[in-house]
Structure formats: structure tokens, C-alpha cells
Design a protein around this motif. Sequence first.
Motif, short mmCIF file in Angstrom:
data_model
loop_
_atom_site.label_atom_id
_atom_site.label_comp_id
_atom_site.label_asym_id
_atom_site.label_seq_id
_atom_site.Cartn_x
_atom_site.Cartn_y
_atom_site.Cartn_z
N GLU A 25 93.91 -14.20 25.03
CA GLU A 25 93.09 -15.40 24.90
C GLU A 25 91.98 -15.13 23.88
O GLU A 25 91.67 -13.97 23.57
CB GLU A 25 92.50 -15.78 26.26
CG GLU A 25 91.51 -14.77 26.79
CD GLU A 25 90.99 -15.10 28.18
OE1 GLU A 25 91.44 -16.08 28.78
OE2 GLU A 25 90.12 -14.35 28.67
N ALA A 36 97.93 -14.77 20.67
CA ALA A 36 98.38 -15.71 21.70
C ALA A 36 99.24 -16.81 21.10
O ALA A 36 100.28 -17.18 21.67
CB ALA A 36 97.17 -16.32 22.42
N VAL A 56 100.16 -15.18 27.75
CA VAL A 56 98.81 -14.89 27.27
C VAL A 56 98.05 -14.14 28.35
O VAL A 56 98.03 -14.55 29.52
CB VAL A 56 98.06 -16.19 26.90
CG1 VAL A 56 96.65 -15.88 26.42
CG2 VAL A 56 98.83 -16.96 25.82
N PRO A 58 94.40 -12.41 29.80
CA PRO A 58 92.94 -12.56 29.67
C PRO A 58 92.35 -11.39 28.90
O PRO A 58 92.81 -10.26 29.03
CB PRO A 58 92.46 -12.58 31.13
CG PRO A 58 93.51 -11.81 31.89
CD PRO A 58 94.81 -12.09 31.18
#
Length: 226
Positions: A25, A36, A56, A58
Motif C-alpha cells: 500500500e 501494488a 496488497v 500493509p
Amino acid sequence: MASRPPTPAPEAPAPRPTVLVTGFEPFGAGGDNPSALAALALNDSDIAGHRVVGAVLPTVFGASRAVLEDLVARHRPALVVCCGLAGGRAAISLERIAINVDDARIADNAGAQPVDLPVVAGAPAAYFSTLPIKAMLQSLRSAGIAAEVSQTAGTFVCNHVFYGLMHLLAQPGCRGVRGGLVHVPWLPGQGEPAMPLETTVAGLRIALACALTVRKDLRIAAGALD
């Protein structure tokens, strides 16, 4: 009259083997993260007879590894390629080595900023990528796409995920699964040098096809002087 035996139902086709491709992200003030966007662009495509699962992660220490481990457990991929953004690089960078240290110059998206901590306590100091990075390098350059072998994945969340992936793949339950990390440049308008998203996606497609079809890597020079 004797009844006919029932016609057996056709067997369901075997599911295609999968390839897991992840990006991150956005973080900081960088806007869209091309890693991403590229992973999602490849999602559900077919490469060398494998279905691509694009996801994706974090940009958060710890949570990124947990999401990756869940994806690996759920999809049981034959190959895992994690992608990250390396602003300032001009080429698709095939990372050689992951090191067991978190040392964040900036905070992650959850505000954490670990300094000199291990990614996995008590684990080896480093792991090498198990991707055929030299063959991938040659394939990319032959297609006219800027590429390089990189000797450092940094010490931020990209390296954190890279090390966590290689540690996971070293466990008995994941034997035979290959993986590694690829860094991609900024998008045009984010900074210089940059690479258009379509070039990044095309490059990743070439790199993945090579990784799926080449078992023994090439022996060509791609080192660094510093």
C-alpha cells in the motif's frame, strides 16, 4: 429390461497452480505505490500455466508478514514474488539477499519505527533469494526493459517481508516453493528516474515467466563495486 448404469459425472478439472505476487500500500507522501498497482494488474492472469494471485500488503512491520503468511497458506503457491517500491532506482531490481534486521529511518503506516531489531529472533542472519535472478535479469534486458541485480533490499518493510518470506519458505511445510523480492521504480510524476506502469507490469510478467520455467540459474556477472 436391465437398467443402464448411471453415467459417471465428468471429473472437475484440476485447479491451476498459482503464483502469488504482492505489492505494498502507499506510504509516506508518495501517492500511488506502483508495486501494488502492478500486482493487482497481474491478478488472475495466466503465466506459464499458472494463475496469478495479486495482493496488497500493509506497509506495516509485523502485519505485513502476517498477511503474507495467510496468503501463502490459503493459496499454496508454487512461486512467491513480493514487490516493493524503491524510489530513486532506474530499473527493476532483482533482490539477492534479505537480512534479519529492522532499522526504520521513517515510521511505517502504523507509526512504528523499529531500530536494530531482528525480523525473526534467533533466526539466521540472512537468506538468499531462491529465484533465478540472473536468468530473470537476462530475460528482462533481452526484452529491452531496464533491470539490475540489487545487493540490498534496505531495512524497511520491504526487507522485513522479504526476510519473513524466505524464513517461511525454509520451513518443512513450504519446501519446494521458491520466492524472492523485486523492487520497482517510481511512476512518472512521482520522481526521477521513473518507469511507466505498463513497462513495470510487462517486466514482472517476463520475470515471472522466467522464474517458472528456469530451474537452474545462469552464471553471469551482475555484482557491485560498492
